[in-house]
Design an enzyme around this catalytic site. Structure first.
Site, PDB file in Angstrom:
ATOM      1  N   LYS A  83      46.830  20.476 -57.730  1.00 17.69           N
ATOM      2  CA  LYS A  83      45.797  20.635 -56.636  1.00 17.69           C
ATOM      3  C   LYS A  83      45.982  20.059 -55.303  1.00 17.69           C
ATOM      4  O   LYS A  83      47.025  19.489 -55.265  1.00 17.69           O
ATOM      5  CB  LYS A  83      44.399  20.111 -57.203  1.00 17.69           C
ATOM      6  CG  LYS A  83      44.431  18.603 -57.254  1.00 17.69           C
ATOM      7  CD  LYS A  83      43.252  18.048 -57.904  1.00 17.69           C
ATOM      8  CE  LYS A  83      43.284  16.582 -58.021  1.00 17.69           C
ATOM      9  NZ  LYS A  83      41.978  16.081 -58.260  1.00 17.69           N
ATOM     10  N   TYR A 116      45.227   4.080 -26.270  1.00 18.35           N
ATOM     11  CA  TYR A 116      43.732   4.551 -26.076  1.00 18.35           C
ATOM     12  C   TYR A 116      42.992   2.938 -26.336  1.00 18.35           C
ATOM     13  O   TYR A 116      43.263   2.296 -27.456  1.00 18.35           O
ATOM     14  CB  TYR A 116      43.047   5.348 -26.966  1.00 18.35           C
ATOM     15  CG  TYR A 116      43.494   6.851 -26.593  1.00 18.35           C
ATOM     16  CD1 TYR A 116      43.454   7.077 -25.258  1.00 18.35           C
ATOM     17  CD2 TYR A 116      43.839   7.605 -27.700  1.00 18.35           C
ATOM     18  CE1 TYR A 116      43.761   8.376 -24.876  1.00 18.35           C
ATOM     19  CE2 TYR A 116      44.441   8.835 -27.217  1.00 18.35           C
ATOM     20  CZ  TYR A 116      44.296   9.526 -25.797  1.00 18.35           C
ATOM     21  OH  TYR A 116      44.536  10.679 -25.554  1.00 18.35           O
TER      22      TYR A 116
END
Length: 390
Positions: free
Chosen positions: A39, A271
């Site tokens: 999956k 940042y």
């Protein structure tokens, strides 16, 4: 420079390691069949190549969450038993039935849609009934189990379906000794016994996920479902490291250093300037970020091997890039930065990144995005041509 070396970033997938892991898991669950769970695009490793490799190593079943994942395996030429379990109303039941995929039903609404789809397809569906033995997610509550079994048996007698499996899922198999393990086992055995008393003859009974496959032999029954362990990642630190469990991580995530430059003391990095250089230094720009699956939560803590030393993410992880403080070292632009791998060369592992980000290693490998090419190594001839020979 070869094509692999020139990539901005790559996730190298070692299919020999995956095959070896499957064999180890088969040995741990001797007597039971093994379902290779692919999956979420094979937990980020690539569903189709990993499914082929798992088949080559003896996996007799493939498992997916969504029906579309299962149908994609069939479209890629994967044969044999495939099961999918995460359904919503209006799903592609008919397509799954026509593709001979085992579908899961944990409620009456699902059985109704399965019967209608089987009638439209003109063939019986292969259906596995799911019980909620204590996880509290999908599956039928024990109090409602007689009604679900009764309805499924009626549909089976009418020729609409064949009940091929009875299954459930552990909540705390990754916590050795947790009281819910014994409780779920007891509930599961009772529900299986009831269904069989009502005439159900399942091909497979299954409860064990990766941690249960490794540590709870009484839960193996007819089939074990191995997901994260097949990819060489330990299901939980409490169970041991990958190496201690006899597993080898399959994915190595690496990038090419994009820039090396001098920076003076007191220079803010990325940042918010959450990191400021403590002295004159060199900075390395690593061209992957949270858009590639590098967790922003690992800002200031994520480990990276560059130039033979493990560095730490300096400041914030940005969308496409992050910085490491090279402390005066000067690797060439294009040098390899390894975020995680098996650990053989001293590089960090997915578990190291999980601890840095406050999450689990499952998430680290699964979240690596499609922008990062998968580069497959150690493929066999059958896997390259799409074959699934044992």
């Amino acid at each position: 420079m070869n094509e692999t070396a020139s990539l901005r970033a790559r996730a190298e997938i070692d299919l020999a390691a995956l095959r070896a892991n499957v064999r180890v898991l088969r040995e741990r669950a001797a007597g039971a069949q093994l379902m290779a769970v692919v999956k979420s695009d094979g937990y980020g490793h690539g569903a189709v190549p990993c499914a082929r490799a798992a088949r080559a190593a003896g996996a007799t079943w493939l498992g997916t969450a969504t029906p579309h994942e299962a149908l994609a395996l069939r479209a890629a030429g994967l044969e044999g038993r495939i099961m999918c379990w995460l359904w919503t109303p209006g799903g592609p039941w008919r397509e799954a039935i026509e593709a001979d995929i085992d579908v899961s039903a944990g409620g009456l609404w699902a059985l109704r849609e399965i019967v209608a789809a089987a009638e439209a397809a003109g063939r019986p569906a292969r259906v596995q009934l799911k019980a909620d033995t204590g996880l509290g997610r999908g599956g039928c509550q024990p109090a409602d189990w007689p009604e679900l079994v009764g309805a499924a048996r009626d549909a089976e007698r009418a020729g609409h379906l064949r009940i091929t499996g009875l299954w459930s899922h552990f909540a705390c198999a990754d916590e050795p000794g947790h009281p819910s393990i014994a409780a779920q086992l007891a509930v599961y055995r009772d529900l299986v016994a009831y269904a069989e008393k009502e005439g159900v003859e399942p091909e497979v009974r299954h409860l064990a996920n990766s941690p249960a496959t490794l540590t709870i032999p009484e839960a193996h029954f007819d089939l074990v479902r191995t997901g994260i362990a097949m990819y060489g990642v330990s299901p939980a630190p409490e169970l041991g490291t990958s190496a201690e469990l006899g597993l080898r991580p399959v994915m190595t995530l690496a990038a090419a250093v994009a820039l090396v430059k001098d920076a003076p003391a007191g220079h803010g990095v990325s940042y918010g300037h959450h990191y400021t250089t403590p002295a004159d230094t060199t900075l390395g720009l690593i061209p992957v970020g949270y858009a590639d699956g590098v967790p922003r939560h690992a800002s200031g803590s994520g480990p990276v091997l560059v130039g033979g030393k493990v560095r730490t993410v300096a400041g914030r992880v940005a969308m496409d890039q992050f910085v490491v403080d090279l402390e005066g070292d000067r690797p060439e632009a294009g040098a390899e930065a390894v975020l995680f791998g098996p650990g053989d060369r001293g590089e960090p592992t997915a578990q190291d990144w999980a601890e840095a980000a406050g999450t689990i290693a499952y998430e680290i490998v699964t979240r690596i995005g499609a922008r990062v090419p998968r580069v497959y190594v150690n493929e066999t001839a059958d896997e390259l041509t799409g074959g699934t020979a044992q």
